[in-house]
Design a protein around this motif. Structure first.
Motif, PDB file in Angstrom:
ATOM      1  N   PRO A 171      51.026  27.785  43.236  1.00 50.78           N
ATOM      2  CA  PRO A 171      49.720  27.954  42.425  1.00 50.78           C
ATOM      3  C   PRO A 171      49.695  29.041  41.349  1.00 50.78           C
ATOM      4  O   PRO A 171      50.688  29.748  41.141  1.00 50.78           O
ATOM      5  N   LEU A 172      48.581  29.051  40.684  1.00 52.58           N
ATOM      6  CA  LEU A 172      48.509  30.384  39.590  1.00 52.58           C
ATOM      7  C   LEU A 172      48.215  31.714  40.129  1.00 52.58           C
ATOM      8  O   LEU A 172      47.556  31.641  41.368  1.00 52.58           O
ATOM      9  N   ASP A 173      48.777  32.656  39.638  1.00 50.16           N
ATOM     10  CA  ASP A 173      48.472  34.053  40.052  1.00 50.16           C
ATOM     11  C   ASP A 173      47.143  34.326  39.642  1.00 50.16           C
ATOM     12  O   ASP A 173      46.257  33.707  39.266  1.00 50.16           O
ATOM     13  N   ASP A 174      46.794  35.691  39.838  1.00 50.85           N
ATOM     14  CA  ASP A 174      45.436  36.170  39.830  1.00 50.85           C
ATOM     15  C   ASP A 174      45.433  36.401  38.183  1.00 50.85           C
ATOM     16  O   ASP A 174      44.000  36.492  37.927  1.00 50.85           O
ATOM     17  N   GLU A 175      46.292  36.112  37.178  1.00 53.16           N
ATOM     18  CA  GLU A 175      46.107  36.296  35.768  1.00 53.16           C
ATOM     19  C   GLU A 175      45.976  34.748  35.256  1.00 53.16           C
ATOM     20  O   GLU A 175      45.973  34.535  34.124  1.00 53.16           O
ATOM     21  N   GLY A 176      46.171  33.870  36.076  1.00 54.88           N
ATOM     22  CA  GLY A 176      45.991  32.324  35.656  1.00 54.88           C
ATOM     23  C   GLY A 176      47.201  31.759  35.480  1.00 54.88           C
ATOM     24  O   GLY A 176      47.387  31.083  34.346  1.00 54.88           O
ATOM     25  N   ILE A 177      48.472  32.657  35.633  1.00 57.03           N
ATOM     26  CA  ILE A 177      49.800  32.190  35.251  1.00 57.03           C
ATOM     27  C   ILE A 177      50.649  31.432  36.340  1.00 57.03           C
ATOM     28  O   ILE A 177      50.513  31.714  37.455  1.00 57.03           O
ATOM     29  N   LEU A 178      51.458  30.352  36.038  1.00 59.13           N
ATOM     30  CA  LEU A 178      52.369  29.653  36.927  1.00 59.13           C
ATOM     31  C   LEU A 178      53.019  30.560  37.694  1.00 59.13           C
ATOM     32  O   LEU A 178      53.565  31.899  36.955  1.00 59.13           O
ATOM     33  N   ASN A 179      53.150  30.241  38.962  1.00 57.45           N
ATOM     34  CA  ASN A 179      54.262  31.014  39.640  1.00 57.45           C
ATOM     35  C   ASN A 179      55.666  30.570  39.117  1.00 57.45           C
ATOM     36  O   ASN A 179      55.746  29.261  38.755  1.00 57.45           O
TER      37      ASN A 179
END
Length: 230
Positions: free
Chosen positions: A192-200
């Protein structure tokens, strides 16, 4: 990139089409799927003031190459090869975008599925694509994994971004990324994406790339191959 793609796609001769030629082929049969194809591969129509000139140039070029002919009633008719390509593009139901990036340089490729037909469009120059066929959709993961591995093997700090879109949810592309670090270690970016919308980001081994690509292509799943449920 073109040589790698050609080697994994087909032994037949690969045909080069310009972006405007593909746009023209799509315009001969307007479909919702074709509109998605146009958006997925980033095609843009010629400016209105130049459209007539561009269309004339495109049709003249295709006709000179034996790709189109005029019917008795004056309509443009695609040749056998063009019909195969246009049918796949206008009936597409799955798209996989591939972006190979090193610094500011980027090359694009697209795998497009229409039922059992599979096309690969590889950016040849800025405004043209090499179009080839894969034998069937089961060949896609290995072919794409070969491209990923070959590109990452050629240098460090390179990135391959993948984006899979399905006709069942055309506005919900599933992303994945592979990257080789300065120290030559390899990473996979996945949902999933992190809180900033970046891929794990996770570590990935060369031998696991094929499985990661398979999960993305066949199931629309973006995760590290070693993750639970993979």
């Amino acid at each position: 990139m073109s040589e790698t793609t050609a080697g994994t796609a087909t032994d037949e001769q690969i045909t080069i089409y310009t972006a405007y030629e593909i746009e023209f082929m799509l315009s001969l049969r307007a479909t919702e799927n074709g509109a998605i194809t146009r958006e997925q591969i980033g095609l843009r129509s010629a400016p209105e003031e130049a459209r007539e000139f561009v269309t004339a140039a495109v049709t003249s070029g295709l006709r000179a190459r034996g790709k189109v002919a005029r019917s008795a009633d004056g309509q443009w008719v695609l040749g056998e090869e063009g019909q195969v390509v246009a049918t796949a593009l206008t009936a597409a139901d799955r798209w996989l975008g591939i972006a190979l990036a090193e610094g500011e340089a980027m090359r694009m490729a697209f795998v497009i599925k229409a039922n059992d037909a599979i096309l690969m469009l590889t950016q040849d120059e800025l405004d043209s694509f090499a179009v080839s066929a894969l034998p069937d959709r089961s060949h896609v993961p290995a072919s794409v994994a070969d491209i990923v591995i070959a590109f990452l093997d050629e240098g460090h700090e390179r990135t391959v971004s993948l984006r899979r879109t399905d006709i069942s949810a055309p506005d919900q592309a599933v992303p994945m990324m592979f990257h080789t670090e300065q120290d030559r270690t390899w990473r996979i970016g996945h949902l999933p994406l992190d809180d900033e919308g970046i891929l794990n980001v996770s570590d990935v081994a060369r031998e696991d790339i094929g499985e990661a690509v398979r999960l993305l292509w066949e199931d629309g799943v973006s995760r590290a191959p070693s993750a639970p449920g993979a």
